[in-house]
Design an enzyme around this catalytic site. Structure first.
Site, mmCIF file in Angstrom:
data_model
loop_
_atom_site.group_PDB
_atom_site.id
_atom_site.type_symbol
_atom_site.label_atom_id
_atom_site.label_comp_id
_atom_site.label_asym_id
_atom_site.label_seq_id
_atom_site.Cartn_x
_atom_site.Cartn_y
_atom_site.Cartn_z
ATOM 1 C CD GLU B 58 47.277 50.299 39.201
ATOM 2 O OE1 GLU B 58 48.494 50.536 39.032
ATOM 3 O OE2 GLU B 58 46.860 49.321 39.836
ATOM 4 C CG HIS B 127 43.058 46.778 48.769
ATOM 5 N ND1 HIS B 127 44.295 46.857 49.352
ATOM 6 C CD2 HIS B 127 43.268 46.292 47.514
ATOM 7 C CE1 HIS B 127 45.214 46.420 48.500
ATOM 8 N NE2 HIS B 127 44.626 46.085 47.378
#
Lengths: 326, 320
Positions: B58, B127
C-alpha cells in the site's frame, strides 16, 4: 563515462560551493537568519555532489537530508540563492517562503523532499513509474542515508522498482551513524548494498569520500536505468564530521563520539582529497583552486545580501492559493 | 433510464475516464481481477500498463499515486479497504495532501485514493472503519462519499478530473444497490449536497450508507414528523449552505455518521451549524455515530456501530 578536464573542475567547484554554503548555513542559523534547524553536510558532501553534477536537467532527484539537500541541489545546477532564501523564510525563495527547508525546483527536477525520513522511497517509485511511462528517458536518483533504509518503505519501493524495471538509482549515503545510533546497532550487515540483492538489483560499494568514484558509479547506474535496464544501488561509504543537527550533542550510546575517530574521519575530507588529486594531476593549479574558493565565498556573500534584502512573505492569501489547485 | 449497480457505476466511471484521458491509470493489488467488482474487466479493454496489478504494498501504491501525479499523470490508487490508509498515511496525509502547499502551490497532484468503507459485515476493526474524520482533518485532500449508483459514477468522474488529491470512499453495503445511471457523460460538482427527501420538521444529514437509514426512518415516522434528508455527497468541500437553509426551515437537526463519534464529522458539522444558525435551532442537535470503541468482530459490532433504532430515537428526541 570519460571525464574531461572541465567536468573535473565543475565537480570540484560544486564540492567547494557546497562546503561554503553549508558553513554559511551553520553561521546563519546561529544568527537567527536561517530558520528552523540545520543538519550539516560537512564530511558527507561527495555523494550528493558526485551523484548529481552530471545528471540531465530533467532527471529527478530526491535529496538526502544532510545539508538539507545542498550537495544535491548544487550538483543539479539549482541556485542556492533561491533555496537558501526559502530556508530563511523569504518571499523570494523558491516556494515563496511557504516551504522552509522543504526544497522544490520543478524545472530542475527537484520535485520535493519530505520531513519523514524514508518517505523518499515510495514517492521516487512514483516519479520513476511516470518517467518510464512518458518515455522521455528521465531517470530518478534517490539519495538517502543508512537510517532511511531501516524503514519498511525501502522494501516496498525497492521491490516494486525492481519488479517493473523502473528507471531509478538508489544512492545510499552511509555515514555509519543515524542521529545517535551507530550502524552496528541498526543493521546486521557490513555493507548496505546487500539491501539490493534481495531484489536482484546490481549494487556497488564506493568510497563516498571520493567524489569521482561516486560520479562514475552513479553515472554508470543512471545510464543503465536510461537504457531501460532497471534500478541499481550505489552505496557510498561516507562520513559525518559533526553532530546530526546543530544543537544536538554528537553522541552515540549517550556518550560523546570518540574524538580520535572524528579526527580519523576528517583526514579523509572529500574536498581536500579531491583538491590534492586535481593538483597532483595538473588539472588545477594552486591559483585555480584559490580562485574557485574565492568565487564560492563571493557567491555566498552575494546570496547573503540577496537574502538580507528580501522581504518576508506577508500575504495570508498565499495559504489558500497554495492549498488547492483550480 | 437504465439501471446499474453501484459497483458497475464505479466501473463505468473508471472506464469512461480511462478512455477519455490517456494520463489516467489505475493501480492496486489485484485490480485486474477486482476485489469488489469495481475494477473487473478493465484490463481487457485498457491493458496491464494502465490497469496495474501491484504487489501487496500500500505504501508504494500510494507513493506511485503521489509521484506520478506530480509528473502529469492522473493515477487512481485502489487501496481496497479504507482501513489500509493507515498503512500509507505518510503518502496520503503528508505528501498528497500537503506537498502542493509546502511547495508554495508550484505543483498539482491530481490523484484519487479509492477505498471501501463501512461496517455491518462483521469484519472487525481493520476492515470496517469509515474514517471520514481522518481525511477531513487533512486540509489539502477532498473527500467524496457517494450513496447511490448515480453519484458513484458522477462523483468518481469529477474526482479523476480534479487537479487535487481526492479520497473517494465507496461503501461496501451499497455495492449491489441498483439505481438509474445515465449512459452519457456527466459529472457531479464537488460541494453540492442533495436533498434526498423534503420535509419541514427536522433535518437529517446523512452521508454515504447512513442516507439509506435516514430515508427508512423518515418513512417509518412519516405520520408523526416531516423529515428532510440531506446527503452532503462530498464532505470536503462541504455544502454547508444547503444544510443551513434546511435547518432554518426545520429548526431541528440530526446528524448521522458511521465514523467514530469522538472528534468526528458529526461533531464538526454540529459546531459549524452552532456558529452559523444557533438562533434558528429549536432543540439541541443530536448525532448518531459509531460509539467510542474499536469496531469489534462478530455480533458484538452492533453495540458499536449506528443502528436504525438509534436514528429513529434521535429524531424523536430532537422533536420531543
Amino acid at each position: 563515462m570519460k571525464f574531461e578536464k572541465e567536468d573535473l573542475v565543475k565537480l570540484y567547484r560544486n564540492l567547494v560551493r557546497t562546503r561554503a554554503f553549508d558553513e554559511a548555513a551553520v553561521r546563519w542559523l546561529a544568527q537567527g537568519k536561517l530558520l528552523a534547524f540545520y543538519h550539516p553536510a560537512q564530511g558527507g558532501e561527495a555523494p550528493g555532489v558526485g551523484g548529481c553534477t552530471f545528471l540531465r536537467d530533467d532527471d529527478i532527484v530526491y535529496p538526502h537530508l544532510r545539508g538539507h539537500g545542498l550537495p544535491h541541489m548544487i550538483g543539479k545546477g539549482i541556485s542556492p540563492k533561491l533555496y537558501l532564501a526559502e530556508h530563511c523564510g523569504k518571499a523570494t525563495g523558491a516556494a515563496g517562503g511557504m516551504g522552509g527547508f522543504h526544497s522544490v525546483f520543478p524545472e530542475k527536477g527537484a520535485l520535493g523532499a519530505g520531513g519523514t525520513i524514508g518517505s523518499c522511497f515510495p514517492v521516487s517509485v512514483g516519479w520513476a513509474l511516470a518517467a518510464k511511462k512518458n518515455g522521455r528517458g528521465q531517470v530518478v536518483v534517490c539519495f538517502f542515508g543508512d537510517g532511511s533504509a531501516n524503514r519498511g518503505t525501502w522494501h516496498e519501493a525497492a521491490n516494486m522498482a525492481a519488479l517493473w524495471k523502473l528507471p531509478v538509482v538508489w544512492v545510499c549515503e552511509n555515514n555509519g551513524v543515524a542521529q545517535f545510533v551507530p550502524i552496528e546497532d541498526a543493521y546486521p550487515l557490513e555493507d548496505l548494498s546487500n539491501l539490493a540483492s534481495a531484489f536482484g538489483m546490481p549494487a556497488v560499494v564506493v568510497d563516498g569520500q571520493d567524489v569521482m568514484a561516486v560520479a562514475e558509479a552513479v553515472t554508470a547506474a543512471v545510464e543503465r536505468a536510461r537504457e531501460g535496464k532497471g534500478p541499481s544501488f550505489v552505496e557510498c561509504k561516507t562520513a559525518r564530521f559533526g553532530p546530526h543537527g546543530i544543537g544536538n550533542p554528537d553522541k552515540v550510546h549517550g556518550k560523546d563520539r570518540d574524538p580520535r575517530q572524528i579526527e580519523e574521519l576528517k583526514r579523509r575530507d572529500p574536498v581536500a582529497l579531491f583538491r590534492s588529486r586535481l593538483l597532483e594531476q595538473g588539472v588545477l593549479t594552486e591559483e585555480d583552486a584559490e580562485r574557485i574558493s574565492r568565487e564560492a565565498e563571493a557567491e555566498v556573500a552575494e546570496t547573503e545580501a540577496f537574502i538580507d534584502q528580501s522581504p518576508f512573505p506577508d500575504d495570508p492569501g498565499m495559504l489558500d492559493r497554495a492549498l488547492y489547485a483550480e | 433510464m437504465r439501471e446499474l449497480m453501484y459497483l458497475q457505476a464505479i466501473n463505468e466511471a473508471l472506464a469512461e475516464e480511462l478512455e477519455r484521458d490517456e494520463k489516467v491509470f489505475l493501480i492496486g493489488e489485484g485490480v485486474q481481477t477486482g476485489t469488489f467488482g469495481t475494477t473487473t474487466g478493465l484490463v481487457d479493454r485498457f491493458g496491464p500498463e494502465r490497469i496495474m496489478d501491484s504487489p501487496l504494498s500500500e505504501t508504494a501504491i500510494a507513493g506511485v499515486a503521489v509521484g506520478a501525479s506530480m509528473l502529469g499523470y492522473r493515477p487512481v490508487a485502489d487501496l481496497m479497504f479504507a482501513d489500509f490508509m493507515y498503512v500509507c498515511a505518510d503518502e496520503i496525509f503528508l505528501k498528497a495532501a500537503q506537498w502542493r502547499f509546502m511547495h508554495g502551490g508550484l505543483q498539482t497532484l491530481p490523484c484519487v485514493f479509492m477505498a471501501n468503507i463501512g461496517a455491518y459485515r462483521k469484519l472487525g476493526n481493520e476492515h470496517s472503519q469509515c474514517p471520514f474524520s481522518l481525511v477531513l482533518r487533512s486540509p489539502g485532500l477532498k473527500l467524496a462519499a457517494p450513496s447511490d449508483p448515480y453519484d458513484a459514477k458522477g462523483l468518481l468522474k469529477t474526482a479523476i478530473r480534479d487537479n487535487n488529491p481526492v479520497v473517494y470512499f465507496f461503501h461496501k453495503g451499497l455495492l449491489g444497490m441498483s439505481g438509474p445511471v445515465p449512459e452519457e457523460d456527466y459529472t457531479i460538482p464537488f460541494g453540492q449536497a442533495v436533498v434526498r427527501r423534503e420535509g419541514d420538521d427536522v433535518t437529517v444529514v446523512a452521508p454515504s450508507f447512513m442516507g439509506f437509514w435516514a430515508i427508512a426512518a423518515a418513512e417509518e415516522l412519516k405520520d408523526r414528523f416531516s423529515v428532510e434528508v440531506i446527503d452532503p455527497r462530498t464532505l470536503e468541500p462541504l455544502d454547508l449552505d444547503t444544510i443551513l437553509v434546511s435547518v432554518r426551515k426545520t429548526g431541528h437537526l440530526v446528524i448521522l455518521d458511521e465514523d467514530t463519534e469522538r472528534c468526528g464529522f458529526a461533531a464538526e458539522l454540529a459546531m459549524q451549524v452552532m456558529e452559523k444558525a444557533f438562533d434558528d435551532l429549536d432543540a439541541p442537535i443530536k448525532r448518531v455515530c459509531a460509539a467510542n470503541y474499536p469496531i469489534p468482530g462478530g455480533v458484538m459490532e452492533k453495540y458499536v456501530i449506528p443502528q436504525p433504532e438509534q436514528v429513529m430515537a434521535a429524531i424523536e428526541e430532537v422533536m420531543a
